[in-house]
Design an enzyme around this catalytic site. Sequence first.
Site, PDB file in Angstrom:
ATOM      1  N   CYS A 389       0.830  -1.218   0.000  1.00 47.26           N
ATOM      2  CA  CYS A 389       0.000   0.000   0.000  1.00 47.26           C
ATOM      3  C   CYS A 389       0.857   1.258   0.000  1.00 47.26           C
ATOM      4  O   CYS A 389       1.873   1.310   0.695  1.00 47.26           O
ATOM      5  CB  CYS A 389      -0.859   0.074   1.254  1.00 47.26           C
ATOM      6  N   ASP A 422      -7.214  -5.967   8.566  1.00 47.17           N
ATOM      7  CA  ASP A 422      -6.848  -6.176   7.170  1.00 47.17           C
ATOM      8  C   ASP A 422      -5.552  -5.457   6.806  1.00 47.17           C
ATOM      9  O   ASP A 422      -5.518  -4.232   6.717  1.00 47.17           O
ATOM     10  CB  ASP A 422      -8.014  -5.684   6.290  1.00 47.17           C
ATOM     11  N   GLY A 423      -4.487  -6.224   6.587  1.00 47.27           N
ATOM     12  CA  GLY A 423      -3.236  -5.664   6.086  1.00 47.27           C
ATOM     13  C   GLY A 423      -2.194  -5.451   7.163  1.00 47.27           C
ATOM     14  O   GLY A 423      -2.507  -5.266   8.343  1.00 47.27           O
ATOM     15  N   GLY A 424      -0.935  -5.513   6.738  1.00 48.47           N
ATOM     16  CA  GLY A 424       0.168  -5.211   7.639  1.00 48.47           C
ATOM     17  C   GLY A 424       0.655  -6.376   8.476  1.00 48.47           C
ATOM     18  O   GLY A 424       1.547  -6.215   9.305  1.00 48.47           O
ATOM     19  N   ARG A 484     -12.479   0.055  -6.797  1.00 48.30           N
ATOM     20  CA  ARG A 484     -12.151  -0.094  -5.377  1.00 48.30           C
ATOM     21  C   ARG A 484     -11.493   1.175  -4.836  1.00 48.30           C
ATOM     22  O   ARG A 484     -11.558   1.478  -3.656  1.00 48.30           O
ATOM     23  CB  ARG A 484     -11.187  -1.293  -5.282  1.00 48.30           C
TER      24      ARG A 484
HETATM   25  P1  XMP Z   1      -0.684  -7.251   3.305  1.00 54.52           P
HETATM   26  O1  XMP Z   1       0.107  -6.442   4.265  1.00 54.52           O
HETATM   27  O2  XMP Z   1      -1.211  -8.506   3.884  1.00 54.52           O
HETATM   28  O3  XMP Z   1      -1.954  -6.336   2.955  1.00 54.52           O
HETATM   29  O4  XMP Z   1       0.087  -7.480   2.031  1.00 54.52           O
HETATM   30  C1  XMP Z   1      -3.022  -6.780   2.167  1.00 54.52           C
HETATM   31  C2  XMP Z   1      -4.150  -5.760   2.224  1.00 54.52           C
HETATM   32  O5  XMP Z   1      -3.727  -4.518   1.650  1.00 54.52           O
HETATM   33  C3  XMP Z   1      -4.860  -3.835   1.095  1.00 54.52           C
HETATM   34  N1  XMP Z   1      -4.499  -3.434  -0.273  1.00 54.52           N
HETATM   35  C4  XMP Z   1      -4.115  -2.203  -0.634  1.00 54.52           C
HETATM   36  N2  XMP Z   1      -4.063  -1.059   0.075  1.00 54.52           N
HETATM   37  N3  XMP Z   1      -3.244   0.054  -1.849  1.00 54.52           N
HETATM   38  C5  XMP Z   1      -3.628   0.087  -0.549  1.00 54.52           C
HETATM   39  O6  XMP Z   1      -3.577   1.153   0.074  1.00 54.52           O
HETATM   40  C6  XMP Z   1      -3.283  -1.063  -2.613  1.00 54.52           C
HETATM   41  O7  XMP Z   1      -2.915  -1.051  -3.780  1.00 54.52           O
HETATM   42  C7  XMP Z   1      -3.756  -2.248  -1.975  1.00 54.52           C
HETATM   43  N4  XMP Z   1      -3.948  -3.497  -2.426  1.00 54.52           N
HETATM   44  C8  XMP Z   1      -4.417  -4.206  -1.355  1.00 54.52           C
HETATM   45  C9  XMP Z   1      -6.022  -4.773   1.157  1.00 54.52           C
HETATM   46  O8  XMP Z   1      -6.841  -4.387   2.221  1.00 54.52           O
HETATM   47  C10 XMP Z   1      -5.356  -6.129   1.396  1.00 54.52           C
HETATM   48  O9  XMP Z   1      -6.196  -7.056   2.054  1.00 54.52           O
END
Ligand code: XMP
Length: 566
Positions: A389, A422-424, A484
């Site tokens: 991200c 979600d994420g990180g 999205r």
């Molecule tokens: P991880 O850290 O597991 O994160 O690789 C996956 C999550 O990141 C989000 N996601 C994005 N967020 N720009 C963003 O700001 C992007 O291009 C992007 N693609 C995915 C999403 O919530 C995913 O589950």
Amino acid sequence: METQLRGREFGFRAGEGQLPSGCFSLPRPVCYFPLVNVARRLASSVMAHEPNATDAQFYQPSDDFFLAHRHLALTYDDVTLATLFSEVLPRDTQLDTELAAGLHLSIPVISSDMDTVTESRMAIAMALNGGLGLIHYSMSEKEQIAEVGRVKSHVHGLIQEPIKVAPEQLIGDVLEMIEKQKYAFSTFPVVDAAGKLVGLLSGNVIKPRFAKRKVTEAIIARAQVHTIPQKELGTDPISKADRFFTDHPGIHKLLVVDEQDHLRGMFAMSDVERIAHERKLQFKPARDTRFRLICGAAVSATRNAFGDLDRDRIHKHVGALVERGVDVVAVSTAHGHTKGVGETVRTIREAFPKLPILAGNVTSAAGVEYLADCGANTIKVGQGPGSICTTRIVAGVGIPQLTALYVCSKAAAKKRVTLLADGGITKSGDIVKALTLSHAVICGGILAGCPEAPGQIMEIGGKLYKQYRGMGSLSAMKAGSASRYGHTKDAARKVAAEGVEALKEATGPVENVLTQLIGGIQSGMGYLGAKNLAQLRQKARYIRVSAAGMREASPHDIVELKTGAH
Ligand code: XMP
């Protein structure tokens, strides 16, 4: 000496537990010792559970801790969890989580709806391991529905709607169908136009050399096909089928028929064996009430040519997913606290009152309340924490994940919805911290190097990699994810990307990655004395970590020969 040994056995130090002088004249001295022990053990267990005033000054529960740090946005590595008295062995901890009525996972891990993470192969692997996969929507609705179909028909005890062929079809047509639909099986029941069983087409004859022959010329005739009447299935059809296969060596398929000999289902021995094995696993595959693997799918807040929400198309899309057996839909956007996302959730909720809906992403209590009021059951938290991200850099927006989770958790408790972090997530310790404030985590990067993720493995400088890209990266937006991020596909070229295109080192299969993560979550729960995820949320106490503390947490001052991972 003997007394000392017994004392040690009961957890006392040497010397403790010896009979006091003068007691030898008691008529039944042997009873006295256990009574002393019981009393001491009770006292020590009460002490072990009592809050300690010194600890309480340093290690704080979530409300105290996050309010004391409200001037600072914190993420996983900024804090650590304090240990607590524990009677819980890591291997005995329960990781099941209920995200919505009817949406139950055996482990709290979900694979992200990203085009380099989750298609049917990943969703199957996630569900087999007890989690959930969300099929992305950077593909046509038709393709996505077929992907969901692949997960739902993967391995389940009684295949209620087996893929059938007609007697007049050519073997060549069957070959083409297998190729086109990418079926992993090659035995098909043969039925006539009225649905009556005519025979079985075995994989042995589905070969190019027989392409011009009709199915009817190559089938095992009805009289030789093994069947069981539907009304004899009873309450445990799997055990019944299991017994049948034991009693009939060499037979791998058992067909179910009704009184008029209409085909009503099929058992495959490989499925039945797998399910019999699963019954013994600690973390069972995540299945629906019909014993099919569970599967989620992302849906878009689609707009029509006038810029209005295209309710008809959303209803049609979700309706087709539901028909295929989807267990949850995810209204996934970068900014979930918007009218478009809210209305999409509302229109799905109205049309499908019982369907679990997952929506996001948000990082505020108001965002959680809004989506909950619109009808979402579980809310995704995370703006900018993902490994690919760039939202925080490009837009200057987003909240570090632990603070965001805490803020959102207050609203989630009030609205009785669940939260997804979600994420990180980069390691199992992050998941333990996330689960102190949420009900499951969504992972992208940590799963993108697995063979089950879409995309080819590439070799660079002798190392193996797979592509991993943000859904807000230019290439992903051009491929279909632009909505999205609030853009149209055509305009995606000209807008600022909010994600990068990257590579992940190829890893082992999903099962291995999840085994490591689950082991870490269970260790964390053992340290906190938490038997289940509800206790983990209730017991967690936090403290800030300094940069030096963070350095201390990783292996240091050594030459590392092997990493912790297998
Ligand atoms: P991880 O850290 O597991 O994160 O690789 C996956 C999550 O990141 C989000 N996601 C994005 N967020 N720009 C963003 O700001 C992007 O291009 C992007 N693609 C995915 C999403 O919530 C995913 O589950």
